[in-house]
Design a protein around this motif. Structure first.
Motif, PDB file in Angstrom:
ATOM      1  N   SER A  17      80.032  -0.148 107.416  1.00 25.37           N
ATOM      2  CA  SER A  17      80.697  -1.433 107.180  1.00 25.37           C
ATOM      3  C   SER A  17      82.049  -1.417 107.874  1.00 25.37           C
ATOM      4  O   SER A  17      82.575  -0.352 108.218  1.00 25.37           O
ATOM      5  CB  SER A  17      80.905  -1.628 105.676  1.00 25.37           C
ATOM      6  OG  SER A  17      81.829  -0.667 105.204  1.00 25.37           O
ATOM      7  N   ASP A  60      83.099  -6.478  96.512  1.00 24.72           N
ATOM      8  CA  ASP A  60      83.073  -7.442  97.602  1.00 24.72           C
ATOM      9  C   ASP A  60      83.725  -8.767  97.194  1.00 24.72           C
ATOM     10  O   ASP A  60      83.345  -9.353  96.187  1.00 24.72           O
ATOM     11  CB  ASP A  60      81.601  -7.712  97.970  1.00 24.72           C
ATOM     12  CG  ASP A  60      81.391  -7.726  99.459  1.00 24.72           C
ATOM     13  OD1 ASP A  60      82.354  -7.415 100.200  1.00 24.72           O
ATOM     14  OD2 ASP A  60      80.275  -8.032  99.894  1.00 24.72           O
ATOM     15  N   LEU A  77      75.480  -4.598 104.549  1.00 20.61           N
ATOM     16  CA  LEU A  77      75.220  -3.257 105.089  1.00 20.61           C
ATOM     17  C   LEU A  77      73.722  -2.935 105.073  1.00 20.61           C
ATOM     18  O   LEU A  77      73.246  -2.113 105.849  1.00 20.61           O
ATOM     19  CB  LEU A  77      75.993  -2.231 104.251  1.00 20.61           C
ATOM     20  CG  LEU A  77      75.951  -0.770 104.707  1.00 20.61           C
ATOM     21  CD1 LEU A  77      76.591  -0.613 106.088  1.00 20.61           C
ATOM     22  CD2 LEU A  77      76.664   0.117 103.695  1.00 20.61           C
TER      23      LEU A  77
END
Lengths: 151, 144
Positions: A17, A60, A77
């Protein structure tokens, strides 16, 4: 035995990521310590972050239209797996040094493994995501490995 | 060569139980936890959705909060005598608002030379099932 995994899926192993850099604040530590029912003063006062504070720091943050109707953000991801029902997973977390307000921490996630096993009710896909958290000097602060199972 | 001395004030014995603690999280605590994370998953706050769409009996207690409690279990037992080095846990079975959950554990191994302690941990529900088993490694402070 036919495999549910193919080369295209396995080629995702090693994918990383974008690094996420976040500031640790006393206020966020206090909120986390209170919400988890912590009883230690140094955490409730925000002088130091409790062990799993990084889960909140690096959850997130996505815009509303990136959330699915059930309120979940899509983990970019991960590739699309042929099995989708998530089962219990496991976490391994190493703590290398304490986290305090004022620390800038950077997390990088890596899809480190994808493999399959045959369970009682059919094939299972396992995948592992490593998250390394470092400070601005590049020193490792926390290392986390998540293993998830799909059936 | 000088040998490292571990904290002599603290005695640790294999088999020793960690103090148990009970948690009865309510809607307010579950809301605050997910708010701190910015986790909008409906199964944690939207009871009709959790029941009718996902088929759960109630609002699901967040898995990483149970993991956090295992960290607290180790740290409260250890106090200032050492530090938590690593933890492993797995959310095996869901739990719901209204349940009372118990954390605890025991010492699996202790090396008095290095001060390293291996621990077994659990979150147990009222039925007696271990819903979140875990293990941890801690180390006692070195003296001086």
């Amino acid at each position: 035995m036919t495999s549910v995994l193919n080369d295209a899926l396995l080629a995702n192993i090693g994918r990383q990521s974008e690094p996420v850099r976040e500031l640790v604040t006393r206020r966020e530590i206090r909120k986390y310590a209170i919400a988890t029912g912590n009883r230690q003063r140094k955490y409730l006062d925000g002088d130091q972050a409790p062990p799993m504070f990084h889960v909140a720091l690096f959850w997130d943050v996505v815009e509303l239209d990136e959330l699915s109707p059930d309120g979940v953000s899509i983990d970019r991801l991960l590739p699309k797996f042929p099995l989708e029902k998530a089962m219990a997973g496991g976490l391994h977390i190493e703590y290398h040094r304490p986290v305090r307000p004022g620390d800038w921490l950077t997390a990088t996630r890596t899809l480190s493994n994808i493999y399959e096993k045959i369970g009682r009710s059919g094939p299972l896909i396992f995948y592992e995501v490593d998250m390394d958290i470092v400070d601005d000097d590049g020193n490792l602060v926390i290392r986390e490995k998540t293993t998830r199972i799909l059936r | 060569m000088q040998q490292k001395q571990v904290n002599q004030q603290r005695s640790v014995s294999v088999g020793e139980a960690l103090p148990e603690r009970q948690f009865t999280p309510d809607n307010v605590q579950l809301f605050l936890y997910n708010a701190v994370l910015f986790n909008a998953h409906r199964i944690h706050f939207d009871a009709p959705y959790a029941k009718e769409v996902e088929g759960y009996p109630g609002l699901v207690i967040a898995g990483p909060m149970l993991g956090d409690w295992l960290n607290q279990c180790v740290e409260e037992w250890l106090g200032d005598d050492g530090r938590l080095v690593s933890i492993d846990y797995s959310n095996r079975q869901a739990s719901y608002i209204g349940e009372t959950l118990t954390t605890g554990g025991k010492v699996l191994a202790f090396d008095p030379t290095s001060g390293e302690i291996e621990l077994e941990l659990f979150v147990r529900n009222e039925a007696g099932d271990v819903i979140t088993p875990g293990t941890a490694v801690a180390v006692l402070n070195t003296a001086g």
